[in-house]
Design a protein around this motif. Structure first.
Motif, PDB file in Angstrom:
ATOM      1  N   ARG A 299      53.014  41.499  49.348  1.00 54.22           N
ATOM      2  CA  ARG A 299      54.529  41.119  50.239  1.00 54.22           C
ATOM      3  C   ARG A 299      54.342  42.129  51.638  1.00 54.22           C
ATOM      4  NH1 ARG A 299      59.176  41.094  52.245  1.00 54.22           N
ATOM      5  NH2 ARG A 299      59.850  42.655  49.852  1.00 54.22           N
ATOM      6  N   VAL A 300      54.605  43.609  50.509  1.00 55.56           N
ATOM      7  CA  VAL A 300      54.990  44.568  51.338  1.00 55.56           C
ATOM      8  C   VAL A 300      54.306  45.158  52.239  1.00 55.56           C
ATOM      9  CG1 VAL A 300      56.339  46.485  51.533  1.00 55.56           C
ATOM     10  CG2 VAL A 300      57.046  44.399  50.322  1.00 55.56           C
ATOM     11  N   GLY A 301      52.638  45.243  51.890  1.00 57.90           N
ATOM     12  CA  GLY A 301      51.361  45.953  51.939  1.00 57.90           C
ATOM     13  C   GLY A 301      51.334  45.337  53.027  1.00 57.90           C
ATOM     14  N   GLY A 302      50.909  43.869  53.406  1.00 57.11           N
ATOM     15  CA  GLY A 302      50.703  43.179  54.111  1.00 57.11           C
ATOM     16  C   GLY A 302      49.020  43.138  53.740  1.00 57.11           C
ATOM     17  N   ASP A 303      48.202  42.163  54.391  1.00 61.18           N
ATOM     18  CA  ASP A 303      47.031  42.223  54.181  1.00 61.18           C
ATOM     19  C   ASP A 303      46.096  43.608  54.407  1.00 61.18           C
ATOM     20  OD1 ASP A 303      47.241  39.173  54.261  1.00 61.18           O
ATOM     21  OD2 ASP A 303      47.306  38.684  56.731  1.00 61.18           O
ATOM     22  N   GLN A 304      46.816  44.240  54.735  1.00 56.78           N
ATOM     23  CA  GLN A 304      45.590  45.848  54.759  1.00 56.78           C
ATOM     24  C   GLN A 304      45.803  46.011  53.612  1.00 56.78           C
ATOM     25  OE1 GLN A 304      44.038  46.171  58.524  1.00 56.78           O
ATOM     26  NE2 GLN A 304      45.101  43.628  58.607  1.00 56.78           N
ATOM     27  N   VAL A 305      46.799  46.098  52.813  1.00 55.27           N
ATOM     28  CA  VAL A 305      46.411  46.800  51.289  1.00 55.27           C
ATOM     29  C   VAL A 305      46.041  46.436  50.762  1.00 55.27           C
ATOM     30  CG1 VAL A 305      47.588  48.032  49.776  1.00 55.27           C
ATOM     31  CG2 VAL A 305      48.211  47.954  51.798  1.00 55.27           C
ATOM     32  N   ARG A 306      44.424  46.387  49.855  1.00 56.97           N
ATOM     33  CA  ARG A 306      43.999  46.441  49.087  1.00 56.97           C
ATOM     34  C   ARG A 306      44.909  46.157  47.356  1.00 56.97           C
ATOM     35  NH1 ARG A 306      39.846  48.540  52.008  1.00 56.97           N
ATOM     36  NH2 ARG A 306      39.894  50.326  51.349  1.00 56.97           N
ATOM     37  N   PHE A 307      44.664  45.792  46.406  1.00 53.13           N
ATOM     38  CA  PHE A 307      45.397  45.611  45.207  1.00 53.13           C
ATOM     39  C   PHE A 307      44.119  45.789  44.129  1.00 53.13           C
ATOM     40  CE2 PHE A 307      48.941  45.079  47.636  1.00 53.13           C
ATOM     41  CZ  PHE A 307      49.701  45.413  47.166  1.00 53.13           C
ATOM     42  N   HIS A 308      44.260  46.548  43.348  1.00 53.04           N
ATOM     43  CA  HIS A 308      43.581  46.155  41.918  1.00 53.04           C
ATOM     44  C   HIS A 308      44.126  46.674  40.648  1.00 53.04           C
ATOM     45  CE1 HIS A 308      40.464  47.928  45.529  1.00 53.04           C
ATOM     46  NE2 HIS A 308      40.917  48.990  45.463  1.00 53.04           N
ATOM     47  N   LEU A 309      43.900  45.384  39.681  1.00 53.44           N
ATOM     48  CA  LEU A 309      44.778  45.568  38.043  1.00 53.44           C
ATOM     49  C   LEU A 309      43.546  45.397  37.629  1.00 53.44           C
ATOM     50  CD1 LEU A 309      46.280  44.250  40.145  1.00 53.44           C
ATOM     51  CD2 LEU A 309      46.833  42.622  38.059  1.00 53.44           C
ATOM     52  N   MET A 310      44.202  47.063  36.218  1.00 53.31           N
ATOM     53  CA  MET A 310      43.254  47.531  35.193  1.00 53.31           C
ATOM     54  C   MET A 310      43.789  47.057  34.299  1.00 53.31           C
ATOM     55  SD  MET A 310      43.090  49.886  32.703  1.00 53.31           S
ATOM     56  CE  MET A 310      41.835  50.681  31.604  1.00 53.31           C
ATOM     57  N   GLY A 311      43.994  46.241  33.210  1.00 48.19           N
ATOM     58  CA  GLY A 311      44.702  46.035  32.012  1.00 48.19           C
ATOM     59  C   GLY A 311      43.453  46.569  30.513  1.00 48.19           C
ATOM     60  N   HIS A 312      44.299  46.718  29.926  1.00 45.71           N
ATOM     61  CA  HIS A 312      43.826  46.969  28.265  1.00 45.71           C
ATOM     62  C   HIS A 312      44.143  46.552  27.144  1.00 45.71           C
ATOM     63  CE1 HIS A 312      44.135  49.765  24.685  1.00 45.71           C
ATOM     64  NE2 HIS A 312      42.975  49.775  24.673  1.00 45.71           N
TER      65      HIS A 312
END
Length: 495
Positions: A299-312
């Motif tokens: 919500r804070v980052g908006g549509d212009q910020v990409r998010f990448h998740l890494m789990g182990h």
């Protein structure tokens, strides 16, 4: 390793320490700073600084109930991260989710190794800068208490395991405290644990499981509130019903052919219960604390910020649940841009819409695919050298089905009922078609497509490690870091 001398109490204490991850090798003091100062920027806040660099990342710590902790000396970390997102021209946020057996010091060590490995990929950084002018990354590590007796002080401190330094505890009372916090902290559960540990001190590896111990295990199972419901259930229920006798027998037979390592003898069923409990905690934390944090950052980052998740490991449960949320209470988050599931300790059926061995039953996280919650690629690593997943995961899920067979009996074309994502990759029926491939050298290019699942065989690279875990933690290496960059880069190319 124990030798022929020493008391059974000493052996019992040492057995519990076997669950701890091995300490990492010391950093190379001669290594040059591994970051691009014009691309990944540091901040003035005293957060988590990688050794030998001035790069900082944010460690956001949660309690066992999934609530963000408020005792961090640097302040409320989620507030710090949202301040940066609101103030700075961040283009990409990388969220890291650790697995089982991590207290604060252990999660710090893991994130330092992983993030350092990612930053060391200078060629990938340069490519990202070229494709994305003004590339500005923000790294966030999520901590959830997956080793309840460890060190949860947010100040820098050494790992504290064993006696608390104030006054010695009787071995049994101390172990009861540890496992009650892990499995079920009720008077009935504590009485059952006391029976189990007293019997283990008397004989940690009996020929048969004593009747009183078997009954104590059934009591402990009921107190834990966990139930085996078969394939497609929640991560903790995706298994056969608990049978301490069969678990004891299967673990005893396997230990004889596994280099002398003891899965636990009389304590094998206890390790199994704690394994399921931590899987359940990973799911709950993902559905609540991690889900809400991700939604707020998006919500804070908006549509212009990409998010990448890494789990182990169990962190793959956290990452998946952070996207899907609680099926009963929450709407899914908006899609993230890439997802890396490294040596996942969850069912290989987790993402398919219809499990072939149970027609009409979807995998628990199938909505992640059905609702297209990952806009870019989903990369999954698997390795036969990961003995924590190839040997112990199926034993914990189905002791009866494990006896007499090993994962080498199965294949991706002939998948078993219970196996880990990090062993076989994502499995499913004819309408579920992940792309099978190999983990590539750090100089190779992946032809990733948006929304596609990739099962990547990492046998060539994810192979270092010994003891009961094998190569389960062999991730801080250039090939895995390059894979993460390639998945993130694919999401930029497809914007």
């Amino acid at each position: 390793m124990w030798g022929s001398e020493g008391s059974n109490a000493d052996r019992l204490f040492f057995l519990c320490l076997l669950e701890l991850p091995l300490p990492p090798p010391p950093p190379d003091p001669s290594a040059p700073p591994a970051f691009h100062p014009n691309t990944i920027r540091s901040h003035e806040m005293p957060i988590e600084t990688l050794p030998d660099t001035d790069f900082q990342y944010y460690l956001i710590a949660f309690d066992a109930d999934g609530n963000e902790r408020t005792d961090d000396p640097d302040g409320q970390m989620s507030d710090r991260v949202t301040e940066v997102l609101a103030r700075e021209p961040v283009t990409d946020v990388f969220l890291f989710c650790h697995g089982w057996l991590s207290d604060i010091p252990a999660s710090r060590r893991q994130y330092r190794r992983w993030i350092r490995a990612v930053l060391d990929r200078r060629e990938d950084l340069a490519r990202f800068e070229e494709i994305q002018p003004g590339f500005y990354a923000l790294a966030v590590g999520l901590h959830w208490p997956s080793m309840p007796w460890g060190d949860y002080d947010l100040e820098a401190s050494p790992l504290s395991v064993g006696f608390d330094g104030a006054r010695p505890h009787p071995p049994v009372a101390h172990l009861v405290d540890r496992y009650a916090r892990r499995i079920a902290d009720t008077p009935t559960a504590r009485a059952a644990l006391e029976t189990i540990f007293n019997a283990a001190i008397d004989n940690i590896a009996p020929d048969t499981l004593p009747r009183a111990v078997r009954e104590a295990y059934h009591v402990l199972d009921r107190e834990s509130g966990l139930y085996g419901r078969g394939v497609g259930a929640t991560p903790s229920g995706d298994r056969d019903p608990f049978d301490p006798e069969r678990t004891f027998i299967a673990a005893r037979r396997e230990a004889l052919s596994f280099g002398g390592f003891s899965w636990g003898g009389l304590l094998a069923p206890l390790r199994t219960l704690s394994f399921w409990k931590m899987k359940d905690r990973a799911r709950q934390f993902g559905e609540n604390g991690a889900f809400n944090l991700l939604a707020n950052l998006q919500r804070v980052g908006g549509d212009q910020v990409r998010f990448h998740l890494m789990g182990h490991s169990f962190g793959c449960i956290v990452a998946s649940a952070a996207l899907t949320g609680d099926p009963a209470d929450a709407s899914p988050n908006r899609p993230v841009n890439s997802l890396l599931l490294a040596q996942g300790a969850l069912s290989h059926w987790s993402y398919c819409p219809d499990i072939p061995l149970a027609p009409g039953t979807p995998g628990h996280f199938h909505s992640l695919i059905a609702d297209r919650l990952v806009a870019g690629p989903i990369a999954i690593t698997r390795s036969k050298w990961d003995t924590a997943l190839s040997k112990w995961y199926p034993l914990a899920a189905s002791a009866a089905g494990w006896v007499g067979r090993s994962m080498s009996f199965y294949s991706t074309a002939n998948p078993p009922k219970y196996a880990a994502l990090g062993t076989l990759g994502a499995s499913g029926g004819p309408d579920f078609t992940p792309v099978d491939g190999n983990l590539l050298p750090a100089t190779a290019h992946y032809p990733f497509e948006p929304g596609v699942i990739y099962n990547l065989d990492g046998d060539e690279f994810i192979r270092e490690g010994g003891g009961p875990q094998g190569a389960h933690n062999d991730l801080a290496r250039p090939e895995v870091a390059h894979l993460m960059w390639e998945a993130a880069l694919a999401s930029v190319n497809n914007n």
